[in-house]
Design a protein around this motif. Structure first.
Motif, short mmCIF file in Angstrom:
data_model
loop_
_atom_site.label_atom_id
_atom_site.label_comp_id
_atom_site.label_asym_id
_atom_site.label_seq_id
_atom_site.Cartn_x
_atom_site.Cartn_y
_atom_site.Cartn_z
N MET A 1 -171.28 6.35 48.78
CA MET A 1 -171.26 7.46 47.94
C MET A 1 -172.09 7.32 46.69
SD MET A 1 -168.23 10.13 46.29
CE MET A 1 -168.90 11.57 45.41
N VAL A 2 -172.99 8.30 46.40
CA VAL A 2 -173.80 8.09 45.39
C VAL A 2 -173.02 8.48 43.78
CG1 VAL A 2 -175.96 8.94 43.80
CG2 VAL A 2 -175.77 8.52 46.34
N LYS A 3 -172.75 7.77 42.77
CA LYS A 3 -172.18 8.01 41.72
C LYS A 3 -173.06 8.87 40.84
CE LYS A 3 -168.36 7.31 39.11
NZ LYS A 3 -167.15 7.75 39.51
N LEU A 4 -174.10 8.38 40.66
CA LEU A 4 -175.02 9.14 39.48
C LEU A 4 -176.34 9.25 40.23
CD1 LEU A 4 -175.55 9.99 36.57
CD2 LEU A 4 -176.44 7.66 36.23
N SER A 5 -176.91 10.67 40.10
CA SER A 5 -178.24 10.97 40.11
C SER A 5 -179.02 11.19 39.24
CB SER A 5 -178.14 12.46 41.00
OG SER A 5 -177.67 11.98 42.33
N ASP A 31 -174.93 2.40 43.24
CA ASP A 31 -174.52 3.65 43.67
C ASP A 31 -175.18 4.71 42.73
OD1 ASP A 31 -173.32 2.55 41.31
OD2 ASP A 31 -171.52 3.45 41.78
N PHE A 32 -176.33 4.27 42.17
CA PHE A 32 -177.40 5.24 41.61
C PHE A 32 -178.39 5.49 42.46
CE2 PHE A 32 -176.03 3.45 36.87
CZ PHE A 32 -174.76 3.83 37.14
N GLU A 33 -179.11 6.75 42.05
CA GLU A 33 -180.27 7.20 42.60
C GLU A 33 -181.06 7.78 41.68
OE1 GLU A 33 -179.75 10.10 45.77
OE2 GLU A 33 -179.11 11.65 44.44
N PHE A 34 -182.27 7.51 41.84
CA PHE A 34 -183.48 7.85 40.86
C PHE A 34 -184.31 8.89 41.47
CE2 PHE A 34 -182.17 3.57 39.49
CZ PHE A 34 -181.63 3.90 38.36
N ILE A 35 -184.26 10.34 41.42
CA ILE A 35 -185.38 11.24 42.07
C ILE A 35 -186.43 11.52 41.04
CG2 ILE A 35 -185.12 13.39 42.87
CD1 ILE A 35 -182.21 13.47 43.14
N LEU A 36 -187.32 10.97 41.44
CA LEU A 36 -188.81 10.82 40.64
C LEU A 36 -189.30 12.21 41.44
CD1 LEU A 36 -189.50 7.21 40.75
CD2 LEU A 36 -187.90 8.55 39.25
N VAL A 37 -189.81 13.19 40.64
CA VAL A 37 -190.44 14.42 40.85
C VAL A 37 -191.67 14.49 40.18
CG1 VAL A 37 -190.40 16.98 41.03
CG2 VAL A 37 -188.25 15.69 40.87
#
Length: 324
Positions: A1-5, A31-37
């Motif tokens: 599970m991803v903890k932090l977006s 468990d971190f994801e980085f959404i680069l827009v």
């Protein structure tokens, strides 16, 4: 599970993006994801993000075919986020190493809907700590109780979305998205909604976000018509607050803040293009007329003579225009 977006919009920030991405790498966790827009950058930023997608653990790049602005880019990230918690960063700012793990630990401990932090403001080589205007630290409170008083700076005036972290249940309740298409002041209706409608929040003594102020390409430094979106933003704040169950208590704060922002922009009108300056005056005058007039009277009476006089002249201009 991803903890932090972590949602990071980028638009023509080739000069600064490498620093931002290096700081994200110093905060990576499995468990971190980085959404680069990428909001349709044209300056080489997309190539930097392509490398980041390969090299930064947890990175996901999302590209806009048309530039939509910061609010829209953040919404894109929110829609893609999978984390239990969400936070934001701007593409020209950066973080202290290990900041996000500490932020998550604080959120785990307090268990509130959202948590706010101080930050470091960076102007050229100068550094200064900017603190959340809220005295109680590390205590879970009702966000509504932190809106007032009307005549002092409070938590709703500290509108930086990246200075905190937010539980996914706010997304589920429809409270975390921004007003689509707002080009400036997008944080203002957003922070007011959180404080009116979320159930719990806290402020903690945690520094780690470095906010780069005075960037030449930043919209706040450009005097074009997009700057006038602050009027749309504060119209929304006033309209939504007027429908609130505590409207009588909260509207004076919303109206007084709106007046202060109008006064600020009119006071620095020389930085706007001539046609935009003309629009600023006429649209600000119309905005004053739309406000609840009894609340506006009280707000003007409570302000210093210089600002109040400036706003009263604008108000008379509005009344004269309608009479004509």
């Amino acid at each position: 599970m991803v903890k932090l977006s972590v949602i990071v919009p980028f638009y023509n920030v080739r000069q600064y993006a490498p620093d931002t991405l290096r700081s994200l790498r110093a905060n990576a966790r499995e468990d971190f994801e980085f959404i680069l827009v990428d909001d349709c950058s044209r300056d080489g930023t997309p190539e930097i993000l392509e490398r980041a997608e390969r090299e930064l653990p947890g990175a996901v790049v999302v590209r806009h075919e048309q530039n939509g602005g910061l609010a829209t880019a953040r919404n894109t990230g929110i829609d893609r986020a999978r984390g239990e918690y969400l936070t934001f960063l701007d593409g020209d700012d950066w973080l202290a190493p290990g900041y996000y793990p500490r932020l998550v630990a604080a959120m785990d401990e307090l268990g509130c809907d959202f948590l706010r932090t101080d930050h470091v403001q960076c102007t050229a080589r100068a550094r200064g700590v900017q603190r959340v205007p809220h005295g109680r630290r590390g205590v879970v409170m009702d966000p509504r109780a932190a809106i007032l008083p009307a005549d002092r700076s409070t938590s709703v005036d500290y509108a930086f979305a990246w200075a905190g972290v937010y539980h996914r249940r706010l997304v589920d309740r429809g409270l975390l998205h921004f007003t689509d298409g707002l080009r400036t002041a997008e944080d203002r209706p957003w922070i007011w909604r959180l404080h009116r409608e979320a159930e719990s929040f806290a402020v903690v003594n945690l520094l780690g976000v470095f906010y780069r102020r005075g960037v030449a390409t930043s919209l706040t430094q450009i005097g074009d018509v997009r700057q006038l979106d602050f009027i749309r933003a504060f119209d929304q704040v006033v309209a939504e607050t007027a429908r609130d169950r505590d409207a009588a208590a909260l509207l004076p704060k919303a109206v007084r803040t709106y007046c202060a922002i109008i006064s600020h922009h009119v006071g620095s009108i020389e930085r706007f293009e001539p046609a935009v300056a003309k629009q600023l005056k006429s649209r600000s005058a119309a905005a004053l007329r739309r406000m609840p007039q009894d609340v506006l009277d009280e707000a003007l009476d409570s302000m210093d003579l210089l600002r109040a006089g400036k706003l009263r002249r604008l108000r008379r201009r509005s009344a004269a225009g309608v009479a004509a």
